[in-house]
Scaffold this active site. Structure first.
Site, PDB file in Angstrom:
ATOM      1  N   SER A  24       0.856  -1.180   0.000  1.00  0.00           N
ATOM      2  CA  SER A  24       0.000   0.000   0.000  1.00  0.00           C
ATOM      3  C   SER A  24       0.887   1.223   0.000  1.00  0.00           C
ATOM      4  O   SER A  24       2.072   1.146   0.366  1.00  0.00           O
ATOM      5  CB  SER A  24      -0.883  -0.006   1.253  1.00  0.00           C
ATOM      6  N   TYR A  31      -2.530  -0.450  10.294  1.00  0.00           N
ATOM      7  CA  TYR A  31      -2.440  -0.717   8.860  1.00  0.00           C
ATOM      8  C   TYR A  31      -1.094  -0.267   8.306  1.00  0.00           C
ATOM      9  O   TYR A  31      -0.432  -1.000   7.565  1.00  0.00           O
ATOM     10  CB  TYR A  31      -3.579   0.009   8.146  1.00  0.00           C
TER      11      TYR A  31
END
Length: 248
Positions: A141, A154
């Protein structure tokens, strides 16, 4: 192509979004693809789309946070296809709208367990099967490269995925195995739509992206497929941004 050797591989989290787009693109290129997902119905749907287009796919249910499930799913892929030429570790989970002191240890552990430990488990059981050549792409990501506000678990997990990618790339390069990461920015997927529901999040993300829009799943998938191809034969250990210029 007549006489071409069929490539075989797997994509985790292939029931929707980037994973589905990647599985479809591999199949369009002639590969046989194992479609792995926690959601059995979603995996079957992706495999069905591939089959309707004349490709070959195998739907397999997997929980990447469980080692026995990962081992069984990869084993099933090899049992059916006879080997593994590429693997895409795309499955993961989102975690947002929490500052660090608001996050419980249980939630932090859960996010790392799926996103980071899950990627580790996939790598652990894929790498021995690729000995002598092959490619792995871990879908990280933009949160693996810089901070995303209010997403500490995350971001920590995705930074870890990028780190695992680099170490695996160095350690397994002598065996002819390439390991890379793709780092998408905000992407127009069902998962992102759920996060953005009822908010102006999409408009805000587009406003701070140089290209002025979110990525499409097919665009991230194209980067994944390229990294698994012979065109990227000298590329390993990178974290490739697909984020509309956000990292710049």
């Amino acid at each position: 192509m007549s006489g071409a050797v069929r490539r075989t591989g797997l994509v985790t989290g292939a029931g929707s979004g980037i994973g589905r787009a990647a599985a479809l693109e591999f199949a369009r290129g002639g590969a046989a693809v194992a479609v792995l997902d926690l959601d059995a119905d979603a995996a079957a749907e992706t495999a069905g789309l591939i089959g309707k287009s004349g490709g070959e796919a195998l739907a397999v249910t997997v929980d990447i946070a469980d080692e026995q499930s990962v081992k069984a799913a990869i084993g099933r892929t090899v049992e059916v296809y006879g080997g593994l030429d590429f693997a895409v570790n795309n499955a993961g989970m989102a975690s947002h709208d929490r500052q660090l002191d608001e996050l419980t240890l249980a939630e932090f552990d859960r996010v790392l367990g799926v996103n980071l430990s899950g990627t580790f488990l996939c790598l652990k059981h894929e790498l021995p099967l690729l000995d002598g050549g092959g490619a792995i792409v871990n879908v990280a990501s933009n949160g693996g490269l810089y901070a995303i506000p209010r997403a500490p678990a995350y971001v920590a997990a995705k930074h870890g995925v990028v780190g695992l990618t680099k170490v695996a790339a160095v350690d397994y390069a002598p065996r002819g195995i390439r390991v890379n990461a793709v780092c998408p920015g905000p992407t127009d997927t069902p998962a992102f739509d759920r996060i953005a529901a009822g908010t102006d999040l999409i408009a805000r993300q587009e406003a701070i992206t140089p290209l002025g829009r979110m990525a499409r799943p097919e665009e991230a998938a194209a980067a994944v497929v390229w990294l698994c191809s012979e065109a990227a034969a000298c590329v390993t250990g990178i974290a490739l941004s697909v984020d509309g210029g956000r990292r710049a």
